[in-house]
Design a protein around this motif. Structure first.
Motif, PDB file in Angstrom:
ATOM      1  N   ALA A 237      31.652  43.985  51.152  1.00  0.00           N
ATOM      2  CA  ALA A 237      32.109  43.985  49.765  1.00  0.00           C
ATOM      3  C   ALA A 237      31.444  42.841  49.017  1.00  0.00           C
ATOM      4  CB  ALA A 237      33.629  43.843  49.713  1.00  0.00           C
ATOM      5  N   ILE A 238      30.946  43.132  47.838  1.00  0.00           N
ATOM      6  CA  ILE A 238      30.271  42.121  47.032  1.00  0.00           C
ATOM      7  C   ILE A 238      30.948  42.045  45.673  1.00  0.00           C
ATOM      8  CG2 ILE A 238      28.113  41.478  45.913  1.00  0.00           C
ATOM      9  CD1 ILE A 238      26.637  42.853  48.151  1.00  0.00           C
ATOM     10  N   ILE A 239      31.389  40.852  45.328  1.00  0.00           N
ATOM     11  CA  ILE A 239      31.997  40.616  44.016  1.00  0.00           C
ATOM     12  C   ILE A 239      31.111  39.607  43.279  1.00  0.00           C
ATOM     13  CG2 ILE A 239      34.056  39.901  42.759  1.00  0.00           C
ATOM     14  CD1 ILE A 239      35.690  40.531  45.235  1.00  0.00           C
ATOM     15  N   PRO A 240      30.151  40.090  42.528  1.00  0.00           N
ATOM     16  CA  PRO A 240      29.228  39.161  41.861  1.00  0.00           C
ATOM     17  C   PRO A 240      29.906  38.347  40.773  1.00  0.00           C
ATOM     18  CG  PRO A 240      28.860  41.400  41.121  1.00  0.00           C
ATOM     19  CD  PRO A 240      29.853  41.492  42.239  1.00  0.00           C
ATOM     20  N   LYS A 241      29.632  37.058  40.777  1.00  0.00           N
ATOM     21  CA  LYS A 241      30.163  36.181  39.739  1.00  0.00           C
ATOM     22  C   LYS A 241      29.199  36.064  38.564  1.00  0.00           C
ATOM     23  CE  LYS A 241      32.946  33.426  42.921  1.00  0.00           C
ATOM     24  NZ  LYS A 241      33.240  32.075  43.456  1.00  0.00           N
TER      25      LYS A 241
END
Length: 199
Positions: free
Chosen positions: A6-10
């Motif tokens: 899972a990738i949650i880009p900031k």
């Protein structure tokens, strides 16, 4: 077994891009001719690229010896392995990457008796990276081997020099660590552990 990332880009600069194979049909476009028991086409992608400032990560899904949607070199584990590697190479070239950018590899082998010949091909193509070999029931009857790969591509910048080299140095402790080889269980409920290249 199942893996997930899972990738949650900031930052908006980080994004995911789906990659298509130049020689293989998208899995979700498979026709009934190759689908087992009237099942629906799978929805996974050939590869996903995570783009970030200064580097790119490419995750190549399980890849086998396929042209279009048809199996190539049925019954020949060596030629299937070589063809699969070349398919991965074509995928990577789309993003300016090569086989040299792969720091680790997984190899799934249908028949235990093919382990030796497939391992020799893999070690010749990838002599300096850790490789995990597992006996597994690769989904199609005529597929004898399947590969999963991860590639890291650093971008050259004036501030940091060669980001690729810096990133690979950061990955080195993990890649050199002797980690346990996971057990892959096949459709019959059995599995065999085979040694990884690094231990």
């Amino acid at each position: 077994a199942m893996e997930a990332l899972a990738i949650i880009p900031k930052k908006k600069a980080v994004r995911a891009v789906r990659l298509e194979s130049p020689r293989q049909k998208n899995p979700f476009q498979y026709t009934p001719a190759v689908l087992v028991g009237g099942s629906k086409p799978p929805l996974w992608s050939r590869a996903m690229s995570i783009l970030a400032p200064g580097y790119e990560m490419i995750f190549v899904s399980g890849t086998a010896s396929t042209k279009g949607q048809d199996v190539m070199y049925a019954g020949d584990p060596v030629r299937q392995t070589l063809y699969t590697i070349s398919s991965i190479e074509l995928l990577l070239k789309q993003r300016g990457a090569s086989l040299k950018d792969i720091p680790q590899l997984r190899v799934y082998i249908k028949n235990p008796e093919h382990y030796g010949v497939i391992k020799r091909v893999i070690e010749k193509k990838f002599p300096n990276i850790p490789v995990i070999y597992s006996i597994a029931d690769v989904c199609r009857h005529d597929w004898l081997v399947e590969l999963e790969a991860f590639a890291f591509v650093g971008k050259k910048t004036s501030a940091s020099g060669n980001a690729r080299s810096e990133a690979r140095r950061g990955l080195a402790p993990f890649l050199q660590e002797k980690v346990p080889v996971p057990l892959t269980v096949n459709a019959k409920g059995t599995g065999t552990i085979l040694k990884s290249k690094n231990g």
